[in-house]
Design a protein around this motif. Structure first.
Motif, PDB file in Angstrom:
ATOM      1  N   ASP A  65      -0.352   7.482   2.487  1.00  0.00           N
ATOM      2  CA  ASP A  65      -1.555   8.221   2.088  1.00  0.00           C
ATOM      3  C   ASP A  65      -1.302   9.676   1.727  1.00  0.00           C
ATOM      4  N   HIS A  66      -0.197  10.269   2.151  1.00  0.00           N
ATOM      5  CA  HIS A  66       0.108  11.643   1.750  1.00  0.00           C
ATOM      6  C   HIS A  66       1.596  11.891   1.929  1.00  0.00           C
ATOM      7  N   SER A 115       0.835  -1.198   0.000  1.00  0.00           N
ATOM      8  CA  SER A 115       0.000   0.000   0.000  1.00  0.00           C
ATOM      9  C   SER A 115       0.871   1.249   0.000  1.00  0.00           C
TER      10      SER A 115
END
Length: 578
Positions: free
Chosen positions: A311-312, A308
């Protein structure tokens, strides 16, 4: 002593210490080095208690009547530091690549990056260490010593100061704690065990010194390092910071408790200083910002697995009290050093985190942070004191100075709470025999009926780290899906259940015993140092729907330990009289 002389003394001490550590880790102790060590007064001028103990342990060992001292040290050196190309087993293989790479191999990306850093600053390795690769810890220490010598020659050379700080930030400081933990765990001799503690303490201390010195230089340039800002002015600062940071703070959520009757104070992203709740303790810790409640670790795409993405890309800035800043240190031990391998999914968020210290001088009714030694911290980018019209701000991280403009210049340094309404004495469990007695205490059984096993206490705790791993398929017939890790709780009935249906801990009382001992005994036993896992925030007591008090459980445990010790002392006295 004037400031110029103080600075000169500090620079010389730092330089000698880096040269000394370079020699310690370069090769075995020989007769010449041993004689130098024996003449050195390790404890002279040392104020820190733990550091002084480590130095004293080294001094006592080196002066002990042991004809095989050099031989013992050589054997220990070989055991700890030498291996054949890769370090897959126990030991502390002294290369940055081994600790920073995806696998425990030498000559990975870190090696190339270190070489480039040396080349950028015009450094060539010592001719006595040709067999060592450039990211060997001895050479990294030698490089810091070289830069230190340049600072001695020109104390105003901010470029060299910045280079040292950058090297610690990007290289040496990133892996030294894990390396030292492995040295201490593997070493047989008191010399290398204590030297690991000394090394870790010195590098951490020097990092703080460099950051403070850079901050002073920056503040001299801007002619300040603290000031007062109205809340409107602070909002402009936050707007500036948002270009590079996601900013989190305790904020009020209206009517969001379980019955939708009360406001909830929980960490969330903010865009204004007026959103920050500073006069109440948050119901949850800031843990979920850097250790999410549910976190995807990989995706399944047919026969393939894909890691994964983060996320930022922005850094993270968290407004927090000292106890909550200290709680992240406990989680760092669990996720970054426990087992000798850093947890990637924790680390990639943790590396982004900086703190804004919210001054806390009074605490709250449930707090006992002073007893847990978590009431103070120097780990913050800048500190704030809230007032009616605005905030006092103290800059510690030089990189923050450029974000702050205007404001009224004023002297401000954060203060810390000195005493709580509540205090405890840590239970003193001296040995395994006493531990067995503690585990069999009757009062644990009282929690069988009191506790309902909801796990709420673990959810709000800033230091609880347990999680479950869950695989999710997107559709019943699909091979696509994802793997998530989700917070779990040692207080749940199912937590210790095995595949066959058995349980290691079968009652709520067993779970409570495990939690209390883990927070107040096991953590320190495993990782050493002076801190226990609990930071004394008191959130678990407030959260419990059955009004079970962790604080009271620790008090009771301490009394039982004290009673047990007194009984055994009396029995010994009777035996001696008999």
């Amino acid at each position: 002593m004037d400031k110029t002389h103080q600075l000169s003394t500090l620079l010389k001490y730092r330089n000698k210490m880096y040269q000394f550590l370079s020699r310690v880790y370069e090769r075995e102790v020989d007769q010449t080095f041993l004689e130098q060590l024996r003449r050195f007064d390790f404890t002279l001028g040392v104020a820190n208690h733990e550091l002084k103990e480590s130095y004293q342990s080294i001094a006592d060992y080196l002066k002990s009547p042991n004809d095989n001292l050099i031989s013992d040290l050589s054997v220990d050196f070989a055991k700890i530091f030498l291996a054949a190309g890769i370090a897959q087993g126990d030991g502390a293989f002294p290369y940055e690549s081994v600790y920073m790479g995806s696998q425990k191999f030498i000559m990975q990306d870190s090696w190339e990056e270190v070489r480039s850093f040396y080349q950028k600053h015009g450094w060539k390795r010592n001719h006595n260490a040709k067999e060592l690769l450039e990211d060997h810890i001895s050479l990294e220490f030698e490089f810091m010593a070289l830069l230190g010598q340049q600072m001695i020659e020109n104390p105003q050379n901010e470029a060299v100061l910045s280079a040292q700080a950058e090297f610690l930030e990007q290289h040496l400081g990133k892996w030294i704690a894990k390396f030292c933990a492995d040295v201490e765990k593997t070493a047989e001799t008191p010399f290398y065990k204590s030297m690991a503690r000394v090394t870790q303490y010195f590098v951490a201390m020097d990092h703080r010194i460099l950051e403070n010195q850079l901050m002073k230089e920056k503040c001299l340039e801007h002619n300040w390092n603290s000031g007062f800002y109205t809340y409107d002015e602070m909002d402009q600062m936050i707007l500036n910071l948002q270009n590079e940071y996601k900013i989190y703070a305790p904020k009020r959520l209206k009517k969001r408790d379980a019955k939708n009757e009360k406001d909830f104070i929980r960490y969330g992203e903010i865009s204004s200083s007026k959103e920050i709740v500073f006069d109440m303790k948050s119901d949850f810790s800031p843990k979920e910002v850097y250790y999410p409640i549910s976190q995807c670790t990989m995706f399944f795409r047919g026969p393939d697995c894909v890691e994964s993405p983060i996320d930022h890309e922005k850094e993270i800035l968290i407004f927090a009290r000292p106890c909550d800043i200290n709680s992240i240190k406990r989680l760092d031990q669990i996720f970054l050093t426990n087992g000798g391998q850093a947890d990637l999914y924790y680390k990639r968020k943790r590396d982004k985190v900086k703190f804004v210290l919210m001054e806390c001088t009074e605490g709250f009714e449930e707090c006992f942070c002073v007893s847990m030694n978590s009431n103070k911290t120097d780990d913050y980018a800048f500190a704030v004191r809230f007032a009616k019209e605005g905030m006092q701000v103290h800059i510690k991280d030089s990189r923050m100075v450029n974000y702050f403009e205007g404001g009224e210049k004023s002297e401000f340094y954060p203060s810390f709470i000195q005493s709580n309404q509540k205090s405890i004495i840590i239970p003193d469990i001296k040995n395994n025999d006493q531990l067995k007695d503690v585990m069999g205490l009757e009062f644990w059984k009282e929690y069988n009926d009191q506790c309902i096993g909801c796990g709420g206490c673990n959810t709000v705790c800033g230091t609880c780290s347990c999680f479950d791993t869950v695989d999710i398929r997107y559709h019943e017939t699909s091979t696509d899906g994802e793997r998530r890790r989700v917070w779990s709780s040692c207080m749940l009935d199912s937590y210790t259940m095995t595949a066959g249906g058995g349980k290691f801990r079968k009652t709520h009382g067993d779970n409570m015993r495990f939690k209390v001992l883990h927070k107040m005994y096991d953590y320190r036993l495993r990782f050493g140092g002076s801190n226990h896992m609990c930071v004394g925030c008191g959130r678990c007591d407030v959260r419990c729907p059955k009004d079970i008090s962790f604080f009271d459980a620790v008090i009771r445990l301490q009394k039982e330990c004290s009673k047990s010790a007194d009984t055994k002392l009396a029995e010994k006295g009777e035996q001696s009289l008999g």
